[in-house]
Motif scaffolding. Structure first.
Motif, PDB file in Angstrom:
ATOM      1  N   ALA A 175       0.834  -1.206   0.000  1.00 25.53           N
ATOM      2  CA  ALA A 175       0.000   0.000   0.000  1.00 25.53           C
ATOM      3  C   ALA A 175       0.866   1.252   0.000  1.00 25.53           C
ATOM      4  N   PHE A 176       1.931   1.254   0.808  1.00 21.03           N
ATOM      5  CA  PHE A 176       2.815   2.421   0.858  1.00 21.03           C
ATOM      6  C   PHE A 176       3.560   2.603  -0.461  1.00 21.03           C
ATOM      7  N   ALA A 177       3.998   1.487  -1.069  1.00 20.61           N
ATOM      8  CA  ALA A 177       4.685   1.573  -2.355  1.00 20.61           C
ATOM      9  C   ALA A 177       3.765   2.164  -3.418  1.00 20.61           C
ATOM     10  N   ASN A 178       2.505   1.718  -3.432  1.00 19.32           N
ATOM     11  CA  ASN A 178       1.532   2.276  -4.373  1.00 19.32           C
ATOM     12  C   ASN A 178       1.300   3.757  -4.123  1.00 19.32           C
ATOM     13  N   GLY A 179       1.129   4.115  -2.853  1.00 25.62           N
ATOM     14  CA  GLY A 179       0.862   5.505  -2.512  1.00 25.62           C
ATOM     15  C   GLY A 179       2.010   6.423  -2.892  1.00 25.62           C
ATOM     16  N   MET A 180       3.232   6.007  -2.603  1.00 26.44           N
ATOM     17  CA  MET A 180       4.392   6.822  -2.957  1.00 26.44           C
ATOM     18  C   MET A 180       4.523   6.948  -4.470  1.00 26.44           C
ATOM     19  N   LEU A 181       4.415   5.828  -5.174  1.00 28.58           N
ATOM     20  CA  LEU A 181       4.579   5.858  -6.625  1.00 28.58           C
ATOM     21  C   LEU A 181       3.566   6.784  -7.283  1.00 28.58           C
ATOM     22  N   GLU A 182       2.301   6.577  -6.995  1.00 32.38           N
ATOM     23  CA  GLU A 182       1.265   7.327  -7.702  1.00 32.38           C
ATOM     24  C   GLU A 182       1.265   8.804  -7.331  1.00 32.38           C
ATOM     25  N   GLU A 183       1.411   9.112  -6.068  1.00 29.06           N
ATOM     26  CA  GLU A 183       1.320  10.524  -5.685  1.00 29.06           C
ATOM     27  C   GLU A 183       2.590  11.299  -6.010  1.00 29.06           C
ATOM     28  N   VAL A 184       3.751  10.682  -5.827  1.00 26.47           N
ATOM     29  CA  VAL A 184       4.984  11.384  -6.172  1.00 26.47           C
ATOM     30  C   VAL A 184       5.052  11.623  -7.678  1.00 26.47           C
ATOM     31  N   VAL A 185       4.768  10.584  -8.473  1.00 23.74           N
ATOM     32  CA  VAL A 185       4.892  10.717  -9.925  1.00 23.74           C
ATOM     33  C   VAL A 185       3.730  11.505 -10.513  1.00 23.74           C
ATOM     34  N   MET A 186       2.492  11.108 -10.211  1.00 22.16           N
ATOM     35  CA  MET A 186       1.322  11.690 -10.878  1.00 22.16           C
ATOM     36  C   MET A 186       0.993  13.096 -10.377  1.00 22.16           C
ATOM     37  N   ILE A 187       1.345  13.401  -9.136  1.00 22.64           N
ATOM     38  CA  ILE A 187       1.024  14.725  -8.587  1.00 22.64           C
ATOM     39  C   ILE A 187       2.288  15.575  -8.430  1.00 22.64           C
ATOM     40  N   GLY A 188       3.159  15.191  -7.540  1.00 23.43           N
ATOM     41  CA  GLY A 188       4.324  16.029  -7.253  1.00 23.43           C
ATOM     42  C   GLY A 188       5.212  16.252  -8.460  1.00 23.43           C
ATOM     43  N   TYR A 189       5.549  15.182  -9.163  1.00 16.55           N
ATOM     44  CA  TYR A 189       6.469  15.305 -10.298  1.00 16.55           C
ATOM     45  C   TYR A 189       5.784  15.886 -11.531  1.00 16.55           C
ATOM     46  N   LEU A 190       4.692  15.237 -11.998  1.00 14.30           N
ATOM     47  CA  LEU A 190       4.079  15.657 -13.262  1.00 14.30           C
ATOM     48  C   LEU A 190       3.524  17.075 -13.200  1.00 14.30           C
TER      49      LEU A 190
END
Length: 272
Positions: A175-190
């Motif tokens: 769950a943490f891996a999913n949360g970090m991946l999606e929010e860091v990439v899809m929100i913070g980064y993009l």
């Protein structure tokens, strides 16, 4: 001589504009490459998975999508190694995105603070994350049940690991891996990169949300719609606050409840 003055005076502006356009183009390509190795790739395979389900014969509501499956249930030590490897590589794009933000056209003197992944507001971020979990989780469950009832979504079997001492911790790690991946990439980064490319904030949020929805299409159209709305809400929140930790926490908690809750209740609650 006078005719050459405008050209000479304008040349630095043209060069500056050309360099600015090149930098934006390079950043745009960078986002394409990052997506190609993680969630954008997942979106393509998710569309193919949905096409397979739609052409397989049974209606979507009669099909099951199984998540978090054991690989070698008869050899728990090897199964644990598989699960650890899957989740570590799942989140491998996170350090890449953060590295790029820190070393390629930094969004500020402190990129961690610029995207809201610093530790300045730990308590407030945690409480906000819990609140977002409740605000998203209850309507999300209702949308899932509705989509399944009207036949546009598969049944999601969210937790199927063999029962071992590490099962629940592995669900939490996933769950943490999913949360970090999606929010860091899809929100913070993009959203940061697309702002630097000159995108309108609303357009950036919409495209990010569409990609988020598309890599959940393997679940059915309900999974797409629910995650599209989630992406729009998360993008709007981040644009207003520039805080990413609440979104990571909320996403992690939503997945923990889904994975652990399903594994504990699947033989007790009939509608799961």
């Amino acid at each position: 001589m006078d005719a050459q003055v405008p050209l000479a005076a304008g040349t630095p502006v043209e060069v500056h504009g050309s360099r600015q356009g090149a930098r934006r183009s390079h950043l745009g390509l960078e986002t394409v490459f990052v997506l190609a190795i993680c969630l954008g790739q997942s979106a393509v395979y998710s569309v193919l998975s949905l096409l397979d389900k739609l052409t397989a014969g049974p209606p979507l509501s009669h099909q099951t999508t199984s998540l978090n499956n054991s690989v070698t249930p008869d050899r728990p030590w090897l199964d644990l190694a598989h699960q650890l490897a899957n989740n570590v590589f799942l989140a491998a794009a996170v350090p890449l995105a953060l590295y790029l933000l820190m070393n390629v056209r930094r969004p500020g003197s402190n990129p961690w603070r610029a995207i809201g992944l610093d530790g300045r507001r730990t308590r407030r971020d945690a409480l906000t994350g819990v609140g977002i979990t409740a605000a998203i989780g209850v309507p999300g469950l209702g949308l899932y049940l509705l989509a399944r009832a009207i036949g546009v979504n598969t049944t999601i079997a969210a937790g199927n690991l063999a029962s071992q001492w590490w099962t629940v911790p592995m669900y939490v790690f996933a769950a943490f891996a999913n949360g970090m991946l999606e929010e860091v990439v899809m929100i913070g980064y993009l959203l940061t990169r697309w702002r630097q490319c000159g995108w309108h904030p609303g357009a950036a949020i919409a495209v990010s949300a569409l990609i988020r929805g598309s890599y959940h299409l393997y679940q059915g159209f309900g999974g797409f719609a629910g995650n599209l709305v989630m992406g729009l809400a998360f993008g709007w929140y981040w644009q207003r606050t520039r805080r990413l930790w609440p979104l990571v926490i909320a996403h992690t908690l939503l997945d923990v409840f889904s994975f652990v809750g399903y594994s504990l209740l699947k033989n007790v609650v009939s509608w799961l």
